[in-house]
Design a protein around this motif. Structure first.
Motif, short mmCIF file in Angstrom:
data_model
loop_
_atom_site.label_atom_id
_atom_site.label_comp_id
_atom_site.label_asym_id
_atom_site.label_seq_id
_atom_site.Cartn_x
_atom_site.Cartn_y
_atom_site.Cartn_z
N GLN A 175 -10.45 -5.32 0.44
CA GLN A 175 -9.25 -6.08 0.78
C GLN A 175 -9.14 -7.31 -0.13
OE1 GLN A 175 -10.01 -6.51 5.14
NE2 GLN A 175 -7.87 -5.91 5.31
N GLU A 197 -4.53 -10.07 1.77
CA GLU A 197 -4.52 -9.11 2.87
C GLU A 197 -5.35 -9.62 4.05
OE1 GLU A 197 -4.05 -4.86 0.49
OE2 GLU A 197 -6.01 -5.79 0.65
N GLU A 212 -4.01 -10.53 7.82
CA GLU A 212 -4.64 -9.93 9.00
C GLU A 212 -5.09 -11.00 9.99
OE1 GLU A 212 -8.73 -7.45 9.77
OE2 GLU A 212 -7.47 -6.81 8.07
#
Length: 420
Positions: free
Chosen positions: A136, A140, A144
């Protein structure tokens, strides 16, 4: 005539040598030269010399280096001996070997152990595909974390533990300039702004750390913070917060938002920041010393920052920044509210750090606070004696007391010269 072999090929004996029907005594060598008696068998690997005048022989053990040389010589001779096979002999030797048969005996028990320790590649490949592992990006991960934080609307113990973990992760990532921009663009500032109202003091403290990481040296994020009312929120929290450690974090967040950002400093003065700082410095609590020093240092740093900008030679590109700093009335507001007396009262402290921070602030403001500082000449003189003794007693190993003593001398000389 006896058939005696060359010493190089002589076979060592433990007692006696047998040659035909005759028994010969074996020569026993030492590190010293010894005469070889007639009929004695000389073992291989010795130094041997011949006396040309008498015809007698002497021998001794080889030195260590000589032993190595002798071994290399023997090995070379063996290699040469092994090479003395012709093609016919090699063909005859190989003719009896069956190359079609497998003479390797498999160890089934060993194979079972290996199979139990290591899994087949195909099985591992299948497991990795099921896990669907992927790397990731920071963006990202931030997205999240923000999504997880959005789903936590309660202020109970269970959710607060999850929030602490998320806030700790956010602080780590937001020290990166681009990550802080992404966090701001994704609405992260607005989201954590609400956490100032949490009933959990750890949440409030971690929120300040997250904001400090996002704001530090990042003008674009700082502008959004001022526009979203963070200065007012931080000053309010500083005034009502009962927990000492949270107050320290609020000062930290304020400092990252105000430093090198004149627009925020103007708003800070406008929204009553001066009075909030004075309240912190004059408040008497058990843990107030460290908090006072943070507040005094912040004000001194902001005043010094403005003086430095205004003292530099400014070109047309710096003109706008200079105009902004000229609008900041931090020094004037502090002095009007009795700041000169406030900081001078800390000269009676027993902590070296507080004395140092106080003297630095006095040095910065001496031209504006000269009258008030003259009333502190007595404690200044006592401090001169104290730090002179500390320096002379060789306690000053890193120059710390020397630095404080230099500040004291500068201040007292300046104040006394004005009287003369």
């Amino acid at each position: 005539m006896r058939n005696i072999r060359h010493p190089r090929h002589a076979i060592p004996w433990t007692g006696a040598a047998h040659n035909g029907s005759e028994i010969h005594e074996l020569f026993v060598a030492t590190d010293e030269w010894q005469p070889v008696k007639p009929g004695q068998q000389i073992p291989s690997g010795l130094h041997v010399r011949l006396d040309l005048q008498t015809g007698s022989r002497e021998a001794k053990l080889l030195e260590r280096d000589d032993n190595k040389a002798q071994q290399r010589s023997n090995n070379t001779q063996n290699d040469q001996d092994q090479k003395k096979f012709n093609h016919k002999e090699i063909r005859e030797a190989l003719s009896g070997i069956n190359f079609t048969s497998d003479d390797v005996v498999k160890d089934e028990n060993h194979d079972d152990i290996i199979r139990k320790k290591f899994r087949p590649y195909e099985e591992l490949k299948k497991d990795f595909e099921e896990i669907n592992m992927r790397i990731q990006t920071d963006q990202e991960i931030l997205a999240e974390l923000i999504e997880k934080l959005k789903k936590m609307s309660n202020d109970n113990d269970e959710e607060n533990e999850h929030k602490k973990t998320i806030l700790t992760d956010l602080e780590y990532y937001l020290h990166q300039y681009d990550n802080a921009l992404t966090f701001s663009d994704l609405g992260g500032l607005t989201l954590v702004h609400k956490l100032f109202n949490s009933t959990n003091s750890d949440i409030r403290a971690l929120t300040c750390l997250v904001l400090g990481a996002a704001w530090q040296g990042n003008p674009k994020v700082q502008i959004k913070a001022v526009e979203q009312g963070f200065i007012q929120s931080l000053l309010r929290l500083l005034s009502i917060e009962p927990i000492f450690t949270v107050k320290l974090r609020v000062i930290y967040a304020l400092s990252t938002l105000l430093r090198h950002f004149p627009y925020a400093q103007i708003k800070f003065v406008k929204f009553g920041g001066i009075q909030s700082i004075i309240n912190v410095v004059t408040q008497e609590t058990n843990d107030s010393n460290k908090l006072r020093m943070r507040a005094i240092s912040l004000m001194n740093d902001l005043i010094t920052e403005k003086d430095l900008i205004l003292s530099e030679k400014n070109d047309s590109q710096q003109r706008e920044k200079v105009d902004q700093y000229n609008k900041i009335k931090l020094r004037e507001q502090l002095i009007a509210r009795g700041w000169c007396s406030v900081i001078g009262n800390h000269l009676n402290s027993n902590e070296h750090d507080i004395i140092e921070k106080t003297l630095l602030s006095m040095k910065t403001l001496i031209s504006s606070c000269r009258k008030d500082f003259k009333s502190h000449l007595t404690p200044l003189n006592k401090l001169m004696i104290k730090y002179t003794d500390l320096q002379r007693d060789d306690i000053d190993t890193d120059g710390y007391f020397t630095k404080i003593l230099d500040l004291l001398q500068t201040l007292t000389v300046d104040l006394y010269s004005d009287e003369l």
